[in-house]
Design an enzyme around this catalytic site. Sequence first.
Site, PDB file in Angstrom:
ATOM      1  N   GLU A 258       2.043  -5.465  10.633  1.00 51.15           N
ATOM      2  CA  GLU A 258       1.631  -4.066  10.747  1.00 51.15           C
ATOM      3  C   GLU A 258       2.578  -3.390  11.730  1.00 51.15           C
ATOM      4  O   GLU A 258       2.652  -3.783  12.900  1.00 51.15           O
ATOM      5  CB  GLU A 258       0.187  -3.991  11.233  1.00 51.15           C
ATOM      6  CG  GLU A 258      -0.820  -4.727  10.353  1.00 51.15           C
ATOM      7  CD  GLU A 258      -1.306  -3.893   9.185  1.00 51.15           C
ATOM      8  OE1 GLU A 258      -0.945  -2.687   9.129  1.00 51.15           O
ATOM      9  OE2 GLU A 258      -2.039  -4.422   8.331  1.00 51.15           O
TER      10      GLU A 258
ATOM     11  N   GLU B 291       1.552   3.394   3.075  1.00 51.08           N
ATOM     12  CA  GLU B 291       2.018   2.730   4.303  1.00 51.08           C
ATOM     13  C   GLU B 291       3.524   2.550   4.148  1.00 51.08           C
ATOM     14  O   GLU B 291       3.996   1.591   3.538  1.00 51.08           O
ATOM     15  CB  GLU B 291       1.275   1.420   4.509  1.00 51.08           C
ATOM     16  CG  GLU B 291      -0.220   1.640   4.722  1.00 51.08           C
ATOM     17  CD  GLU B 291      -1.035   0.359   4.832  1.00 51.08           C
ATOM     18  OE1 GLU B 291      -0.426  -0.720   4.994  1.00 51.08           O
ATOM     19  OE2 GLU B 291      -2.275   0.430   4.758  1.00 51.08           O
TER      20      GLU B 291
ATOM     21  N   HIS C 154       0.872  -1.177   0.000  1.00 51.12           N
ATOM     22  CA  HIS C 154       0.000   0.000   0.000  1.00 51.12           C
ATOM     23  C   HIS C 154       0.908   1.225   0.000  1.00 51.12           C
ATOM     24  O   HIS C 154       1.708   1.421   0.917  1.00 51.12           O
ATOM     25  CB  HIS C 154      -0.910  -0.017   1.224  1.00 51.12           C
ATOM     26  CG  HIS C 154      -1.931  -1.122   1.194  1.00 51.12           C
ATOM     27  ND1 HIS C 154      -2.352  -1.791   2.325  1.00 51.12           N
ATOM     28  CD2 HIS C 154      -2.589  -1.686   0.149  1.00 51.12           C
ATOM     29  CE1 HIS C 154      -3.241  -2.709   1.988  1.00 51.12           C
ATOM     30  NE2 HIS C 154      -3.403  -2.663   0.677  1.00 51.12           N
TER      31      HIS C 154
ATOM     32  N   HIS D 122       3.188  -3.647   6.480  1.00 53.26           N
ATOM     33  CA  HIS D 122       2.123  -2.659   6.337  1.00 53.26           C
ATOM     34  C   HIS D 122       2.172  -1.660   7.489  1.00 53.26           C
ATOM     35  O   HIS D 122       3.060  -1.727   8.354  1.00 53.26           O
ATOM     36  CB  HIS D 122       0.759  -3.361   6.313  1.00 53.26           C
ATOM     37  CG  HIS D 122       0.507  -4.153   5.076  1.00 53.26           C
ATOM     38  ND1 HIS D 122      -0.350  -3.748   4.079  1.00 53.26           N
ATOM     39  CD2 HIS D 122       1.014  -5.344   4.664  1.00 53.26           C
ATOM     40  CE1 HIS D 122      -0.362  -4.656   3.106  1.00 53.26           C
ATOM     41  NE2 HIS D 122       0.461  -5.630   3.443  1.00 53.26           N
TER      42      HIS D 122
END
Length: 419
Positions: free
Chosen positions: A282, A87, A84, A191
């Site tokens: 993440e 990100e 992404h 991410h």
Amino acid sequence: MSNLMLLLGLLNFALCYGLEFRYHNTTEVEEYLKAVHRNYSSFTHLHSIGKSVEGRDLWVLVLGKSPTEHTIGIPEFKYVGNMHGNEVVGRVVLLQLIDHLTQGYLSDPQVTRLLNSTRVHILVSMNPDGFEASTRGCVYSEGRFNKHGMDLNRNFPDAFQGNMDMAREVEVQAVMDWLQTEPFVLSANLHGGAVVASYPYDNSNEGSELQSGSSVSPDDDVFIHLAKTYSFTHKSMHNGNSCYDLKNFKDGITNGFNWYPLKGGMQDYNYIWDQCLELTLELSCCKYPPETDLPGLWEDNKQALLAYMQLVHLGVKGQVLDSRGTPVKNAIVEVQGRNNLCPFKTDRNGEFYRLLLPGNYTFKVSEGTFSERCTAFKVDEESRSITQVSPLTMTSSSTWPRPTHSHTRACITVTAVTT
């Protein structure tokens, strides 16, 4: 002095004194990776796996004792960042990881041991177009999607909800083609927007895999171990997530489906179709944090990134040979009781890698030319190789017994211990 010469001078300075903590644009990343390869050509290899919609190369840096080709017995590991585009922390920490690995090889024992025993692939940015279009912001900002407006983490083939007719974005197709060229064993994609390690499955068709709100894979125990290794090595991830209005995650891990169902995700595709176990990591509450936060975010993740890479040696590896000693390609290597949606198979060298926790297992090997054979194995903790523990004759410590020709199966009992 031209801008290019100035840039090269700055990159050489960075190679000598450490990479600056800031956001590097796509041109700077490309020049940095090329400079790394020039300066460390004996143990790095740089290649593009394809191009983005706008024609930017998807550069992969490979590091290892034999960087240009696979070596039998050396597992393949990969990190993928910036899927992404907005990100961005994963993109930064992967550049810092490259800097740490290249400067530490042959001087840092941990790094040297890792690169001598593992072939490491790093795709710093899977979505460079999205990054170039991104705007700074912690929660909502531009740049998540590729140039066609597609979320790349919703564009992979899905085993639970058929999307086979869906057009693949060029970045996704490049990764899918890349997976066919290397027998990857373990992977993670990086991410932002939370602080948690998420593991398969991300999706479900509400079959037997759906248990207590989670979509449970046959290797759930291994995935939980992988995720906890990262979260507890991370400076704070294991404490749970307190980002904005997100729920707290016990031990800093979550089953992907239990968090939220996701169709067409990359980690499920890696695991189901390419027998590469993958986590989604993440790394920050803020998707595009201020540059002043970057040194701390690197320190938070540094040891966790290294510890996770070492898990590629967890469990069992070996080679299936026929009676003439020829490697058997595409032999099915099943672990009894683990009914994978797509059976794990040997690669072109007859190799298999199976990440397993300590315990007793029965391997079933089938290809159409095996006689039934049962042999006890033990995974040695120091050498990470398979050694014989039964009186049956072995061809070597790291290969399967050579079978006679018939149309039955061979089963092998093993004991695995963790690294």
